[in-house]
Design a protein around this motif. Structure first.
Motif, PDB file in Angstrom:
ATOM      1  N   ASP A  26     -10.088   5.952  19.823  1.00 46.65           N
ATOM      2  CA  ASP A  26      -8.985   6.817  19.401  1.00 46.65           C
ATOM      3  C   ASP A  26      -9.166   7.255  17.952  1.00 46.65           C
ATOM      4  N   CYS A  27      -8.669   8.431  17.642  1.00 47.57           N
ATOM      5  CA  CYS A  27      -8.513   8.880  16.255  1.00 47.57           C
ATOM      6  C   CYS A  27      -7.034   8.733  15.928  1.00 47.57           C
ATOM      7  N   LEU A  28      -6.754   8.115  14.782  1.00 38.68           N
ATOM      8  CA  LEU A  28      -5.380   7.797  14.404  1.00 38.68           C
ATOM      9  C   LEU A  28      -5.006   8.430  13.081  1.00 38.68           C
ATOM     10  N   GLU A  29      -3.716   8.695  12.927  1.00 34.32           N
ATOM     11  CA  GLU A  29      -3.101   8.962  11.629  1.00 34.32           C
ATOM     12  C   GLU A  29      -2.106   7.840  11.398  1.00 34.32           C
ATOM     13  N   ILE A  30      -2.160   7.250  10.212  1.00 34.41           N
ATOM     14  CA  ILE A  30      -1.272   6.165   9.854  1.00 34.41           C
ATOM     15  C   ILE A  30      -0.468   6.624   8.649  1.00 34.41           C
ATOM     16  N   ALA A  31       0.864   6.634   8.781  1.00 34.95           N
ATOM     17  CA  ALA A  31       1.724   7.152   7.716  1.00 34.95           C
ATOM     18  C   ALA A  31       2.647   6.063   7.195  1.00 34.95           C
ATOM     19  N   ALA A  32       2.870   6.085   5.881  1.00 41.49           N
ATOM     20  CA  ALA A  32       3.875   5.249   5.224  1.00 41.49           C
ATOM     21  C   ALA A  32       4.750   6.172   4.395  1.00 41.49           C
ATOM     22  N   THR A  33       6.059   6.022   4.530  1.00 39.67           N
ATOM     23  CA  THR A  33       7.011   6.823   3.761  1.00 39.67           C
ATOM     24  C   THR A  33       8.014   5.885   3.106  1.00 39.67           C
ATOM     25  N   LEU A  34       8.215   6.086   1.819  1.00 46.13           N
ATOM     26  CA  LEU A  34       9.163   5.275   1.060  1.00 46.13           C
ATOM     27  C   LEU A  34      10.586   5.695   1.425  1.00 46.13           C
ATOM     28  N   ALA A  71       0.453   1.047   2.906  1.00 41.72           N
ATOM     29  CA  ALA A  71       1.442   0.505   1.962  1.00 41.72           C
ATOM     30  C   ALA A  71       0.791   0.216   0.621  1.00 41.72           C
ATOM     31  N   THR A  72      -0.426  -0.338   0.644  1.00 41.43           N
ATOM     32  CA  THR A  72      -1.144  -0.637  -0.593  1.00 41.43           C
ATOM     33  C   THR A  72      -1.383   0.633  -1.388  1.00 41.43           C
ATOM     34  N   GLU A  73      -1.890   1.692  -0.731  1.00 43.69           N
ATOM     35  CA  GLU A  73      -2.130   2.936  -1.458  1.00 43.69           C
ATOM     36  C   GLU A  73      -0.827   3.532  -1.987  1.00 43.69           C
ATOM     37  N   LEU A  74       0.233   3.488  -1.192  1.00 47.01           N
ATOM     38  CA  LEU A  74       1.508   4.044  -1.645  1.00 47.01           C
ATOM     39  C   LEU A  74       2.009   3.293  -2.884  1.00 47.01           C
ATOM     40  N   CYS A  75       1.887   1.969  -2.897  1.00 41.79           N
ATOM     41  CA  CYS A  75       2.307   1.197  -4.080  1.00 41.79           C
ATOM     42  C   CYS A  75       1.440   1.517  -5.300  1.00 41.79           C
ATOM     43  N   ILE A  76       0.146   1.677  -5.093  1.00 46.04           N
ATOM     44  CA  ILE A  76      -0.735   2.037  -6.212  1.00 46.04           C
ATOM     45  C   ILE A  76      -0.305   3.385  -6.784  1.00 46.04           C
ATOM     46  N   ARG A 103       9.262  -0.863  10.060  1.00 45.58           N
ATOM     47  CA  ARG A 103       9.788  -0.814   8.695  1.00 45.58           C
ATOM     48  C   ARG A 103       9.250  -2.043   8.009  1.00 45.58           C
ATOM     49  N   GLY A 104       9.019  -1.919   6.712  1.00 43.67           N
ATOM     50  CA  GLY A 104       8.515  -3.062   5.969  1.00 43.67           C
ATOM     51  C   GLY A 104       8.967  -3.021   4.529  1.00 43.67           C
ATOM     52  N   VAL A 105       8.948  -4.190   3.893  1.00 50.59           N
ATOM     53  CA  VAL A 105       9.317  -4.309   2.492  1.00 50.59           C
ATOM     54  C   VAL A 105       8.126  -4.856   1.720  1.00 50.59           C
ATOM     55  N   VAL A 106       7.808  -4.178   0.618  1.00 50.83           N
ATOM     56  CA  VAL A 106       6.751  -4.585  -0.287  1.00 50.83           C
ATOM     57  C   VAL A 106       7.390  -4.864  -1.634  1.00 50.83           C
ATOM     58  N   VAL A 107       6.896  -5.902  -2.325  1.00 54.34           N
ATOM     59  CA  VAL A 107       7.395  -6.263  -3.646  1.00 54.34           C
ATOM     60  C   VAL A 107       6.331  -5.924  -4.676  1.00 54.34           C
ATOM     61  N   VAL A 108       6.768  -5.295  -5.771  1.00 54.27           N
ATOM     62  CA  VAL A 108       5.862  -4.938  -6.885  1.00 54.27           C
ATOM     63  C   VAL A 108       6.342  -5.648  -8.149  1.00 54.27           C
ATOM     64  N   PRO A 109       5.453  -5.797  -9.146  1.00 51.22           N
ATOM     65  CA  PRO A 109       5.869  -6.450 -10.397  1.00 51.22           C
ATOM     66  C   PRO A 109       6.966  -5.651 -11.091  1.00 51.22           C
ATOM     67  N   PRO A 110       7.743  -6.304 -11.956  1.00 48.75           N
ATOM     68  CA  PRO A 110       8.765  -5.566 -12.697  1.00 48.75           C
ATOM     69  C   PRO A 110       8.153  -4.458 -13.540  1.00 48.75           C
ATOM     70  N   ALA A 111       8.891  -3.359 -13.706  1.00 48.65           N
ATOM     71  CA  ALA A 111       8.415  -2.241 -14.527  1.00 48.65           C
ATOM     72  C   ALA A 111       8.082  -2.752 -15.932  1.00 48.65           C
ATOM     73  N   GLY A 112       6.927  -2.317 -16.424  1.00 49.64           N
ATOM     74  CA  GLY A 112       6.491  -2.721 -17.768  1.00 49.64           C
ATOM     75  C   GLY A 112       5.916  -4.119 -17.818  1.00 49.64           C
ATOM     76  N   GLY A 113       5.800  -4.786 -16.656  1.00 52.61           N
ATOM     77  CA  GLY A 113       5.306  -6.156 -16.648  1.00 52.61           C
ATOM     78  C   GLY A 113       4.080  -6.265 -15.920  1.00 52.61           C
ATOM     79  N   GLY A 145       1.001  -4.290  -4.934  1.00 58.25           N
ATOM     80  CA  GLY A 145       2.182  -4.881  -4.324  1.00 58.25           C
ATOM     81  C   GLY A 145       1.813  -5.985  -3.346  1.00 58.25           C
ATOM     82  N   LEU A 146       2.828  -6.693  -2.875  1.00 58.78           N
ATOM     83  CA  LEU A 146       2.658  -7.754  -1.873  1.00 58.78           C
ATOM     84  C   LEU A 146       3.652  -7.527  -0.749  1.00 58.78           C
ATOM     85  N   PHE A 147       3.166  -7.563   0.492  1.00 59.08           N
ATOM     86  CA  PHE A 147       4.047  -7.382   1.634  1.00 59.08           C
ATOM     87  C   PHE A 147       4.989  -8.576   1.733  1.00 59.08           C
ATOM     88  N   ALA A 148       6.281  -8.323   1.868  1.00 63.05           N
ATOM     89  CA  ALA A 148       7.272  -9.390   2.006  1.00 63.05           C
ATOM     90  C   ALA A 148       7.724  -9.558   3.454  1.00 63.05           C
TER      91      ALA A 148
END
Length: 130
Positions: free
Chosen positions: A70-78, A40-45, A120-130, A52-55
């Motif tokens: 184990d070998c894992l794949e971890i996926a995040a999709t917006l 989630a952090t990389e996707l927000c970047i 499923r999860g929700v992440v909050v990011v700063p306002p655009a331009g802020g 971003g901050l996880f809500a």
């Protein structure tokens, strides 16, 4: 940078034996949630130029075990883009697993991979331009 539904990130990870907490080298479910935070952090970047901050998490499902080795794949999709919120779907897939019956270092690629955890999860990011 513009966040768009369908944007995604996939990480690959080996689960070290130091993370096993239970019999059979099982890893606790919180391990998957921590991995979801990483993708989630990389996707927000990539989409917003901010970590971003996880809500919240919702609908967390532990479907199969994750084990040390184990070998894992971890996926995040917006899946939803709000003015400041980003809703994501997450999945942990086991792509390879040790096979102790064949030997101490024997392992098999799992085809298809085993889906171990979803959420499923929700992440909050700063306002655009802020």
């Amino acid at each position: 940078m513009t966040a768009s539904v369908g944007d995604s990130v996939v990480h690959s990870r080996y689960v070290p034996f130091s993370h096993a907490h239970y019999a059979g080298n099982l890893v606790d479910g919180a391990y998957s949630l921590g991995l979801f935070g990483d993708v989630a952090t990389e996707l927000c970047i990539r989409t917003d130029g901010d970590e971003g901050l996880f809500a919240s998490y919702s609908d967390v499902q532990f479907l199969a075990p994750v084990r040390a080795g184990d070998c894992l794949e971890i996926a995040a999709t917006l899946v939803r883009v709000g003015s400041r919120s980003r809703e994501m779907e997450f999945e942990v897939r086991v792509t390879a697993r040790g096979d102790a019956e064949r030997g101490g270092s024997a392992a098999d690629v799992l085809d298809p991979p085993v889906v171990a955890t979803t959420a499923r999860g929700v992440v909050v990011v700063p306002p655009a331009g802020g």
